[in-house]
Design an enzyme around this catalytic site. Structure first.
Site, PDB file in Angstrom:
ATOM      1  N   ILE A  43      23.831 112.484 -11.603  1.00 44.97           N
ATOM      2  CA  ILE A  43      22.815 111.822 -10.770  1.00 44.97           C
ATOM      3  C   ILE A  43      21.537 112.654 -10.776  1.00 44.97           C
ATOM      4  CG2 ILE A  43      22.222 111.077  -8.415  1.00 44.97           C
ATOM      5  CD1 ILE A  43      25.168 110.369  -8.016  1.00 44.97           C
ATOM      6  N   VAL A  46      15.600 115.213  -7.505  1.00 44.31           N
ATOM      7  CA  VAL A  46      14.193 114.839  -7.658  1.00 44.31           C
ATOM      8  C   VAL A  46      13.463 115.968  -8.377  1.00 44.31           C
ATOM      9  CG1 VAL A  46      12.056 114.593  -6.341  1.00 44.31           C
ATOM     10  CG2 VAL A  46      14.012 113.204  -5.769  1.00 44.31           C
ATOM     11  N   LYS A  79       0.420 130.805  -3.036  1.00 39.78           N
ATOM     12  CA  LYS A  79      -0.436 129.669  -2.666  1.00 39.78           C
ATOM     13  C   LYS A  79      -1.171 130.022  -1.374  1.00 39.78           C
ATOM     14  CE  LYS A  79      -0.206 124.960  -0.915  1.00 39.78           C
ATOM     15  NZ  LYS A  79       0.621 123.816  -0.540  1.00 39.78           N
ATOM     16  N   VAL A 185      30.288 110.945  -5.796  1.00 35.10           N
ATOM     17  CA  VAL A 185      31.011 110.347  -4.666  1.00 35.10           C
ATOM     18  C   VAL A 185      30.991 108.827  -4.869  1.00 35.10           C
ATOM     19  CG1 VAL A 185      30.920 109.910  -2.170  1.00 35.10           C
ATOM     20  CG2 VAL A 185      30.452 112.207  -3.056  1.00 35.10           C
TER      21      VAL A 185
HETATM   22  P1  FAD Z   1      17.275 115.210  -4.295  1.00 31.63           P
HETATM   23  O1  FAD Z   1      16.507 116.212  -5.046  1.00 31.63           O
HETATM   24  O2  FAD Z   1      17.178 113.778  -4.715  1.00 31.63           O
HETATM   25  O3  FAD Z   1      18.803 115.642  -4.351  1.00 31.63           O
HETATM   26  C1  FAD Z   1      19.833 114.732  -4.052  1.00 31.63           C
HETATM   27  C2  FAD Z   1      21.191 115.347  -4.385  1.00 31.63           C
HETATM   28  O4  FAD Z   1      22.215 114.472  -3.967  1.00 31.63           O
HETATM   29  C3  FAD Z   1      21.405 115.598  -5.870  1.00 31.63           C
HETATM   30  O5  FAD Z   1      22.075 116.825  -6.049  1.00 31.63           O
HETATM   31  C4  FAD Z   1      22.340 114.454  -6.271  1.00 31.63           C
HETATM   32  O6  FAD Z   1      23.135 114.795  -7.369  1.00 31.63           O
HETATM   33  C5  FAD Z   1      23.165 114.323  -5.011  1.00 31.63           C
HETATM   34  N1  FAD Z   1      23.800 113.007  -4.867  1.00 31.63           N
HETATM   35  C6  FAD Z   1      23.226 111.815  -4.519  1.00 31.63           C
HETATM   36  N2  FAD Z   1      24.138 110.824  -4.511  1.00 31.63           N
HETATM   37  C7  FAD Z   1      25.327 111.400  -4.850  1.00 31.63           C
HETATM   38  C8  FAD Z   1      26.656 110.912  -5.033  1.00 31.63           C
HETATM   39  N3  FAD Z   1      26.958 109.622  -4.868  1.00 31.63           N
HETATM   40  N4  FAD Z   1      27.603 111.801  -5.408  1.00 31.63           N
HETATM   41  C9  FAD Z   1      27.344 113.117  -5.591  1.00 31.63           C
HETATM   42  N5  FAD Z   1      26.093 113.631  -5.428  1.00 31.63           N
HETATM   43  C10 FAD Z   1      25.116 112.785  -5.077  1.00 31.63           C
HETATM   44  N6  FAD Z   1       8.130 118.745  -1.332  1.00 31.63           N
HETATM   45  C11 FAD Z   1       7.425 119.846  -1.057  1.00 31.63           C
HETATM   46  O7  FAD Z   1       7.744 120.553  -0.104  1.00 31.63           O
HETATM   47  N7  FAD Z   1       6.346 120.176  -1.828  1.00 31.63           N
HETATM   48  C12 FAD Z   1       5.919 119.396  -2.841  1.00 31.63           C
HETATM   49  O8  FAD Z   1       4.961 119.750  -3.517  1.00 31.63           O
HETATM   50  C13 FAD Z   1       6.610 118.196  -3.101  1.00 31.63           C
HETATM   51  N8  FAD Z   1       6.204 117.347  -4.074  1.00 31.63           N
HETATM   52  C14 FAD Z   1       6.853 116.154  -4.217  1.00 31.63           C
HETATM   53  C15 FAD Z   1       6.353 115.192  -5.103  1.00 31.63           C
HETATM   54  C16 FAD Z   1       6.979 113.937  -5.203  1.00 31.63           C
HETATM   55  C17 FAD Z   1       6.413 112.900  -6.100  1.00 31.63           C
HETATM   56  C18 FAD Z   1       8.152 113.669  -4.463  1.00 31.63           C
HETATM   57  C19 FAD Z   1       8.866 112.353  -4.579  1.00 31.63           C
HETATM   58  C20 FAD Z   1       8.653 114.623  -3.609  1.00 31.63           C
HETATM   59  C21 FAD Z   1       8.000 115.852  -3.454  1.00 31.63           C
HETATM   60  N9  FAD Z   1       8.462 116.788  -2.547  1.00 31.63           N
HETATM   61  C22 FAD Z   1       7.746 117.911  -2.305  1.00 31.63           C
HETATM   62  C23 FAD Z   1       9.691 116.556  -1.836  1.00 31.63           C
HETATM   63  C24 FAD Z   1      10.800 117.373  -2.445  1.00 31.63           C
HETATM   64  O9  FAD Z   1      10.944 117.048  -3.808  1.00 31.63           O
HETATM   65  C25 FAD Z   1      12.068 117.075  -1.723  1.00 31.63           C
HETATM   66  O10 FAD Z   1      11.889 117.189  -0.351  1.00 31.63           O
HETATM   67  C26 FAD Z   1      13.098 118.085  -2.103  1.00 31.63           C
HETATM   68  O11 FAD Z   1      13.228 118.146  -3.475  1.00 31.63           O
HETATM   69  C27 FAD Z   1      14.405 117.739  -1.479  1.00 31.63           C
HETATM   70  O12 FAD Z   1      15.014 116.705  -2.153  1.00 31.63           O
HETATM   71  P2  FAD Z   1      16.483 116.388  -1.739  1.00 31.63           P
HETATM   72  O13 FAD Z   1      17.296 117.612  -1.962  1.00 31.63           O
HETATM   73  O14 FAD Z   1      16.472 115.791  -0.390  1.00 31.63           O
HETATM   74  O15 FAD Z   1      16.926 115.213  -2.734  1.00 31.63           O
END
Ligand code: FAD
Length: 498
Positions: A43, A46, A79, A185
């Site tokens: 999966i 981001v 930064k 999952v």
């Molecule tokens: P994700 O990175 O999506 O991780 C999700 C996890 O869940 C993955 O490990 C995936 O494998 C797992 N998962 C999902 N479903 C399942 C399943 N069914 N079974 C097993 N595993 C599963 N934040 C900042 O602070 N500074 C920035 O400059 C910044 N720039 C950004 C730019 C963009 C365009 C975007 C969209 C976001 C940005 N962010 C930024 C936000 C930042 O990327 C996220 O807050 C951060 O990466 C956290 O992501 P996450 O861990 O919540 O989700």
């Protein structure tokens, strides 16, 4: 008497949010609670969160991470703020710098005294009195130390490669006992009576059970939404950008110690310098520009060769109606997203973790605690939301339908009230001082051309002549301090040499 803690906690997701949560819990809980993290390489993550705000340094300190080691492992840079180009109007350029203004004038804040001096033509732009801003513009950097009291006002955050950061925190967490389960999952079991989540069922049939679950599964909210149907509050009528096309490019010269946010016709482009490359992305509204045009705009504004094909991410600005629902807390993108303009997502992950620790689940959880947790989460999201909306709304741009929409749209009453308060006498409402305070709001309001009509009456007791002398000496002290600082590039080279 304290209550008994839960014994088994499961985190779903191994992106920045998942591994930050795992690292902090493994450090704080000292082995008292078993922590398992489930993630799926198929999966993926981001992986574009590359810019942060200064509170990240506290997170590193809480984990007892060596900052130099962390910067080497994540190709990180320092930064000092964000430079905004073409936001207030085409040709408008200002910096929202981190750090403080001096607090030597005790009758009112520096920002307020400055309002009066500026109105009478006795002061330069506010940014002229920020040591962080001066260092950023000169491409210099040093950590605050005790060699000069003005250095106390300097603050910094980092740019880093988010995938390397997650990997770094994974090593940290596994070394402290976090169990990692790889795989997808495919089903979730709930307690038939309470409806609480009981276990995650993996592809292949393995079962990961727990008493409490942290949903870090990204935008879809695999637990908080797909299982618990918590609901999402959509804020896209205020924050119309819903896509980002992004691409890394080759570095062109030494990395700048700040992020650049350049407004375009239907959104804005980030430029985030890392040690080994530059991160770029065009955050835009798909109602106002096609993806092909967005890609062409992005590529047309790179200052180095593109290192990969551009990719696209879709999102909807807003937040989950409740961050804590039943025995599940959503952290990271599963909890909400406010677009990356002020680099607040990773910070919101960090504060959610602190809240989770402060309200750590016990065997019998009080409903009042959960309500308070949710109230604080909402207050924080709304505060950041208003700050981000301000950048779009406080514009004179009328060159595209996108900017006409942002300029004329209705804004949340909480923000409208803030702007009215500021316009009257330059005051800033302080209801959540943890993230954005007077210095942050004033820099953006001023930077985008919103001027107060007056200043606080008490300032008439201040002797303008004395203040003028003080401001002049402040500028020259900042200039000599920055002159003597090493360049940001030099810092990074020294860092690599260890
Ligand atoms: P994700 O990175 O999506 O991780 C999700 C996890 O869940 C993955 O490990 C995936 O494998 C797992 N998962 C999902 N479903 C399942 C399943 N069914 N079974 C097993 N595993 C599963 N934040 C900042 O602070 N500074 C920035 O400059 C910044 N720039 C950004 C730019 C963009 C365009 C975007 C969209 C976001 C940005 N962010 C930024 C936000 C930042 O990327 C996220 O807050 C951060 O990466 C956290 O992501 P996450 O861990 O919540 O989700």
């Amino acid at each position: 008497m304290g209550q008994e803690l839960i014994r088994e906690l499961v985190i779903l997701g191994g992106g920045t949010a998942g591994w930050m949560t795992a690292a902090a819990l493994s450090r704080a809980l000292n082995g008292r609670v078993s922590v398992t993290l489930v993630e799926s390489e198929d999966i993926g993550t981001v992986g574009v969160g590359e810019a942060t705000i200064p509170a990240i340094t506290l997170f590193n300190r809480m984990l007892d991470i060596d900052e130099d080691d962390f910067l080497r492992a994540t190709q990180g840079t320092f930064k000092l703020g964000i430079e905004f180009i073409d936001w207030g109007d085409i040709g408008n350029r200002y910096m929202h710098a981190f750090g403080h203004f001096p607090s030597d004038i005790q009758i009112a804040s520096f920002e307020q005294v400055w309002q009066k001096m500026r109105r009478h033509g006795h002061a330069h732009e506010l940014s002229a009195y920020s040591i962080t801003r001066a260092a950023a513009s000169a491409g210099k950097f040093m950590r605050p130390d005790e060699s000069h009291p003005l250095l106390d006002n300097l603050a910094y955050a980092f740019h880093f490669d988010a995938s390397l950061y997650a990997r770094y925190l994974r090593r940290y967490s596994e070394a402290r006992g976090v169990k990692r389960v790889e795989g997808r999952v495919v089903d979730v079991r709930q307690d038939p009576v309470s409806g609480d989540i009981a276990a995650l069922v993996m592809e292949g049939g393995a079962v990961v059970s727990g008493e409490f679950f942290v949903d870090c599964s990204g935008f879809r909210g695999r637990l908080i939404e797909e299982v618990l149907h918590t609901g999402y509050e959509d804020w896209s009528h205020w924050l119309p950008c819903d896509r980002a096309v992004f691409v890394p490019s080759a570095s062109n010269g030494g990395p700048l110690p700040y992020t650049r946010a350049s407004a375009h016709g239907a959104g804005w482009q980030w430029r985030i310098p890392l040690q080994h490359r530059v991160g770029n992305g065009y955050v835009h509204s798909s109602l106002h520009v096609s993806e092909d045009e967005a890609v062409a705009t992005l590529l047309g504004h790179l200052d180095g060769e593109a290192l990969a094909a551009p990719r696209t991410l879709r999102f909807k600005a807003g937040m989950r109606r409740r961050a804590w629902n039943r025995n599940c807390v959503a952290i990271g993108l599963a909890g909400g997203f406010l677009e990356p303009l002020e680099s607040t997502s990773i910070h919101l992950v960090q504060t959610a973790i602190s809240r989770l620790l402060a309200f750590f689940p016990a065997q019998r959880q009080s409903l009042e605690d959960i309500a308070e947790f949710n109230r604080r989460s909402r207050q924080e999201y709304e505060h950041v939301r208003d700050f981000v909306i301000l950048h779009y709304h406080a514009t004179r741009r009328n060159d595209t339908a996108f900017w006409n929409h942002c300029r004329t749209m209705e804004i949340p009453e909480s923000l409208a009230k803030r702007i009215r308060l500021y316009r009257a006498q330059g005051r800033i409402a302080e209801d959540n001082p943890e993230i954005f305070t007077e210095r942050n709001w004033v820099q953006v309001l001023q930077g985008q051309g919103i001027e107060p009509e007056g200043y606080a009456a008490i300032l008439d007791v201040v002797d303008s002549g004395d203040i003028e002398d003080y401001l002049a000496s402040l500028r020259s002290a900042i200039a000599s301090l920055v002159e003597a600082m090493p360049s940001h590039g030099q810092w990074l080279q020294d860092l690599q040499r260890g």
